[in-house]
Design a protein around this motif. Structure first.
Motif, PDB file in Angstrom:
ATOM      1  N   ARG A  31       1.319 -12.121  -5.937  1.00 34.71           N
ATOM      2  CA  ARG A  31       1.602 -10.690  -5.962  1.00 34.71           C
ATOM      3  C   ARG A  31       2.520 -10.288  -4.798  1.00 34.71           C
ATOM      4  O   ARG A  31       3.331  -9.363  -4.931  1.00 34.71           O
ATOM      5  CB  ARG A  31       0.294  -9.891  -5.884  1.00 34.71           C
ATOM      6  CG  ARG A  31      -0.609 -10.100  -7.085  1.00 34.71           C
ATOM      7  CD  ARG A  31       0.120  -9.740  -8.392  1.00 34.71           C
ATOM      8  NE  ARG A  31      -0.720  -9.922  -9.555  1.00 34.71           N
ATOM      9  CZ  ARG A  31      -0.746 -11.011 -10.309  1.00 34.71           C
ATOM     10  NH1 ARG A  31       0.056 -12.038  -9.995  1.00 34.71           N
ATOM     11  NH2 ARG A  31      -1.525 -11.092 -11.359  1.00 34.71           N
ATOM     12  N   TYR A  32       2.403 -10.959  -3.671  1.00 30.28           N
ATOM     13  CA  TYR A  32       3.277 -10.637  -2.547  1.00 30.28           C
ATOM     14  C   TYR A  32       4.732 -11.005  -2.860  1.00 30.28           C
ATOM     15  O   TYR A  32       5.661 -10.258  -2.538  1.00 30.28           O
ATOM     16  CB  TYR A  32       2.809 -11.372  -1.296  1.00 30.28           C
ATOM     17  CG  TYR A  32       3.475 -10.887  -0.036  1.00 30.28           C
ATOM     18  CD1 TYR A  32       2.987  -9.779   0.636  1.00 30.28           C
ATOM     19  CD2 TYR A  32       4.603 -11.526   0.473  1.00 30.28           C
ATOM     20  CE1 TYR A  32       3.588  -9.315   1.796  1.00 30.28           C
ATOM     21  CE2 TYR A  32       5.214 -11.068   1.614  1.00 30.28           C
ATOM     22  CZ  TYR A  32       4.704  -9.963   2.283  1.00 30.28           C
ATOM     23  OH  TYR A  32       5.316  -9.501   3.411  1.00 30.28           O
ATOM     24  N   ASP A  89       5.952 -11.094  -5.869  1.00 27.51           N
ATOM     25  CA  ASP A  89       6.379 -10.090  -6.856  1.00 27.51           C
ATOM     26  C   ASP A  89       6.776  -8.786  -6.153  1.00 27.51           C
ATOM     27  O   ASP A  89       7.746  -8.114  -6.549  1.00 27.51           O
ATOM     28  CB  ASP A  89       5.255  -9.820  -7.854  1.00 27.51           C
ATOM     29  CG  ASP A  89       4.955 -11.040  -8.724  1.00 27.51           C
ATOM     30  OD1 ASP A  89       5.828 -11.940  -8.806  1.00 27.51           O
ATOM     31  OD2 ASP A  89       3.840 -11.117  -9.286  1.00 27.51           O
ATOM     32  N   ALA A  90       6.007  -8.432  -5.116  1.00 24.73           N
ATOM     33  CA  ALA A  90       6.348  -7.200  -4.389  1.00 24.73           C
ATOM     34  C   ALA A  90       7.708  -7.334  -3.706  1.00 24.73           C
ATOM     35  O   ALA A  90       8.483  -6.360  -3.658  1.00 24.73           O
ATOM     36  CB  ALA A  90       5.248  -6.895  -3.360  1.00 24.73           C
ATOM     37  N   GLU A  91       8.032  -8.481  -3.173  1.00 28.88           N
ATOM     38  CA  GLU A  91       9.355  -8.705  -2.577  1.00 28.88           C
ATOM     39  C   GLU A  91      10.455  -8.565  -3.634  1.00 28.88           C
ATOM     40  O   GLU A  91      11.528  -7.988  -3.374  1.00 28.88           O
ATOM     41  CB  GLU A  91       9.406 -10.094  -1.933  1.00 28.88           C
ATOM     42  CG  GLU A  91       8.624 -10.210  -0.635  1.00 28.88           C
ATOM     43  CD  GLU A  91       8.811 -11.563   0.012  1.00 28.88           C
ATOM     44  OE1 GLU A  91       9.295 -12.488  -0.676  1.00 28.88           O
ATOM     45  OE2 GLU A  91       8.465 -11.702   1.198  1.00 28.88           O
ATOM     46  N   VAL A 120       2.493  -0.675 -10.646  1.00 28.56           N
ATOM     47  CA  VAL A 120       3.527  -0.822  -9.610  1.00 28.56           C
ATOM     48  C   VAL A 120       4.033   0.565  -9.228  1.00 28.56           C
ATOM     49  O   VAL A 120       4.310   1.412 -10.112  1.00 28.56           O
ATOM     50  CB  VAL A 120       4.686  -1.706 -10.093  1.00 28.56           C
ATOM     51  CG1 VAL A 120       5.701  -1.903  -8.971  1.00 28.56           C
ATOM     52  CG2 VAL A 120       4.176  -3.052 -10.592  1.00 28.56           C
ATOM     53  N   ALA A 143       1.007  -3.870  -0.457  1.00 28.40           N
ATOM     54  CA  ALA A 143       2.150  -2.982  -0.174  1.00 28.40           C
ATOM     55  C   ALA A 143       3.042  -3.640   0.874  1.00 28.40           C
ATOM     56  O   ALA A 143       2.550  -4.274   1.811  1.00 28.40           O
ATOM     57  CB  ALA A 143       1.655  -1.631   0.327  1.00 28.40           C
ATOM     58  N   ARG A 144       4.364  -3.472   0.680  1.00 27.73           N
ATOM     59  CA  ARG A 144       5.311  -4.017   1.655  1.00 27.73           C
ATOM     60  C   ARG A 144       6.508  -3.068   1.760  1.00 27.73           C
ATOM     61  O   ARG A 144       6.850  -2.356   0.790  1.00 27.73           O
ATOM     62  CB  ARG A 144       5.773  -5.415   1.277  1.00 27.73           C
ATOM     63  CG  ARG A 144       6.673  -5.482   0.080  1.00 27.73           C
ATOM     64  CD  ARG A 144       7.188  -6.897  -0.155  1.00 27.73           C
ATOM     65  NE  ARG A 144       7.858  -7.426   0.997  1.00 27.73           N
ATOM     66  CZ  ARG A 144       9.136  -7.237   1.287  1.00 27.73           C
ATOM     67  NH1 ARG A 144       9.880  -6.465   0.497  1.00 27.73           N
ATOM     68  NH2 ARG A 144       9.700  -7.780   2.356  1.00 27.73           N
ATOM     69  N   VAL A 159       7.000  -0.651  -1.596  1.00 28.53           N
ATOM     70  CA  VAL A 159       6.561  -1.111  -2.919  1.00 28.53           C
ATOM     71  C   VAL A 159       5.051  -1.376  -2.834  1.00 28.53           C
ATOM     72  O   VAL A 159       4.584  -2.018  -1.890  1.00 28.53           O
ATOM     73  CB  VAL A 159       7.293  -2.398  -3.351  1.00 28.53           C
ATOM     74  CG1 VAL A 159       6.724  -2.909  -4.684  1.00 28.53           C
ATOM     75  CG2 VAL A 159       8.776  -2.140  -3.475  1.00 28.53           C
ATOM     76  N   LEU A 160       4.304  -0.902  -3.815  1.00 27.82           N
ATOM     77  CA  LEU A 160       2.849  -1.127  -3.881  1.00 27.82           C
ATOM     78  C   LEU A 160       2.488  -1.695  -5.240  1.00 27.82           C
ATOM     79  O   LEU A 160       2.897  -1.125  -6.264  1.00 27.82           O
ATOM     80  CB  LEU A 160       2.111   0.181  -3.623  1.00 27.82           C
ATOM     81  CG  LEU A 160       0.570   0.083  -3.592  1.00 27.82           C
ATOM     82  CD1 LEU A 160      -0.007   0.987  -2.526  1.00 27.82           C
ATOM     83  CD2 LEU A 160      -0.028   0.436  -4.954  1.00 27.82           C
ATOM     84  N   ILE A 161       1.761  -2.758  -5.256  1.00 32.17           N
ATOM     85  CA  ILE A 161       1.257  -3.372  -6.502  1.00 32.17           C
ATOM     86  C   ILE A 161      -0.267  -3.288  -6.466  1.00 32.17           C
ATOM     87  O   ILE A 161      -0.901  -3.775  -5.530  1.00 32.17           O
ATOM     88  CB  ILE A 161       1.709  -4.828  -6.650  1.00 32.17           C
ATOM     89  CG1 ILE A 161       3.240  -4.917  -6.750  1.00 32.17           C
ATOM     90  CG2 ILE A 161       1.048  -5.460  -7.876  1.00 32.17           C
ATOM     91  CD1 ILE A 161       3.753  -6.332  -6.885  1.00 32.17           C
TER      92      ILE A 161
END
Length: 447
Positions: free
Chosen positions: A14-15, A17-19, A52, A105-106, A118-120
């Protein structure tokens, strides 16, 4: 381990994907075209059912698929990401009671320039199910292996203990055949000392009962011999008195027969005395109680006992035209045997040497002390015996071919039994060029 691995796999996926969404959002903000970003977010939601959210640098919603922006946890996570802080709320390992969804979130941008966040919001249901399945599989495998090894251990233990069970049954059967079998519970000392499986305890009880029965049988045998000897001795003594009273009236032509009858009566009395001494000598020392106030069994100085017996037998050897001497070391040589037992053994050996070695023979009694054993040897250079007869000399009532009349054949068996009773041994050998070498080995006190 399985829980940690699955949790790290979910978080890392998931991290990443957030990138990827951060890169798409950065391009969309630069061009003003949100359509590629929204399409990617919709496909992602359809594939993983994860929500997302993308916000701009001011915190305004830029694109949203399924995220509840009114949730305080969402607001806190987005605020932390806009402050250039990465998400730290993901657990080290998932557990079945953890929430069904977690947020990653990143920040969007590079370096210190943050252009949004971005938050997943990902579901943990499948991951927890996978962890539960792995734990169930591992538990099933563990219990299966445990059951397998338990079965093998049970089969192996039964295979090992089966001879003990058969031995216990054999011992019990043998105990039942012994006279005066002992019934009742075994001595408590055995039960305090031994413990373990039922087969071992049963074997201990059977062996203890057999030992007690054997002790009773040995004692009964010794008592029978003693009672028989005493019972026969009185009529035999009366017979000897009557024969002695008839001596004055015996005709000259019958005197020889009378003397032979008297000698047979005397020989029978000697045999009874020998049997009585042999019965006492053959009683195992282990069946007799050991005094509690004694740290050592009865001990004596072998040098002193040998010197005493050689001096006592000196007159008899001198009358027989023989020579006897003691060859002993200086000082004391302690032997773990009672003084009377060693004296009886030496009396038997010196008596045999005086009786059978022959005129002109020389007999030496030697003592050699060691750390474990004390050896007392009676060596003569007399006529000796034939080599095939050596092993038979300690047999009851056996008399060598060169033996003079008058013996009972019980002397050496008594001496051998006394030595064995005190954890020793008696051996008979030949000397060169002729003669007899009898060795008695007894435990030293130091051992």
């Amino acid at each position: 381990m399985a829980s940690t691995t699955r949790t790290q796999q979910l978080w890392l996926g998931r991290y990443v994907d957030a990138e990827w969404f951060g890169e798409l959002a950065e391009q969309a903000m630069a061009t003003g075209d949100r359509q590629p970003l929204v399409a990617a977010m919709e496909r992602y939601h359809d594939l993983y059912e994860d929500a997302v959210l993308v916000v701009d640098a001011g915190g305004a919603e830029f694109a949203n698929i399924g995220v509840d922006t009114g949730d305080p946890a969402v607001a806190d996570a987005v605020a932390a990401a806009r402050s250039n802080r990465h998400s730290t709320g993901f657990p080290h390992r998932l557990r079945t009671w953890d929430p069904d969804s977690l947020m990653i979130a990143r920040p969007i941008g590079s370096g210190m320039q943050v252009e949004g966040a971005v938050l997943i919001e990902t579901s943990t249901v499948q991951a927890k199910r996978d962890i539960t399945d792995r734990w169930a599989l591992m538990t099933l495998g563990m219990w299966t292996a445990l059951a397998l090894f338990a079965g093998l251990a049970l089969a192996l233990s039964r295979w090992v203990l089966r001879p003990l069970e058969r031995l216990s049954q054999s011992v019990a059967t043998l105990t039942d055949t012994l006279p005066n079998p002992v019934s009742g519970p075994p001595p408590t000392s055995i039960m305090r000392q031994y413990d373990g499986p039922p087969e071992v305890r049963e074997l201990a009880r059977s062996f203890d009962a057999m030992a007690m029965a054997v002790a009773d049988a040995v004692e009964a045998q010794r008592q029978l011999v003693a009672d028989t000897a005493h019972a026969i001795r009185n009529p035999l003594a009366a017979l000897a008195i009557r024969l002695e009273s008839l001596k004055p009236v015996i005709p000259d032509q019958s005197a020889h027969t009378f003397r032979r009858a008297s000698s047979q009566v005397d020989r029978l009395a000697a045999v009874l005395d020998g049997l009585l001494r042999l019965a006492v000598a053959e009683t195992p020392e282990g069946f007799r109680p050991v005094p509690h106030d004694s740290d050592w069994p009865s001990c004596c100085d072998a040098v002193r006992v040998v010197a005493d017996r050689v001096e006592a037998w000196g007159v008899a050897f001198e009358r027989a035209g023989m020579d006897v001497a003691a060859v002993v070391p200086d000082g004391e040589v302690e032997v773990a045997a009672p003084e009377d037992a060693l004296m009886q053994i030496l009396d038997v050996l010196l008596s045999n040497s005086c009786r059978y070695a022959g005129a002109g023979a020389r007999t030496e009694v030697r003592v050699h002390g060691g750390t474990r054993w004390v050896t007392v040897s009676v060596i003569d250079d007399g006529v000796g015996v034939a080599e095939p007869e050596l092993d038979k000399l300690t047999t009851r009532f056996y008399r060598g071919s060169s033996a003079t009349p008058g013996g009972s054949g019980l002397g050496l068996p008594i001496a051998a039994a006394l030595a064995q009773r005190h954890q020793g041994e008696l051996t008979v050998g030949l000397t060169v060029p002729q003669g007899l070498h009898i060795t008695v080995r007894l435990p030293a006190r130091a051992s």
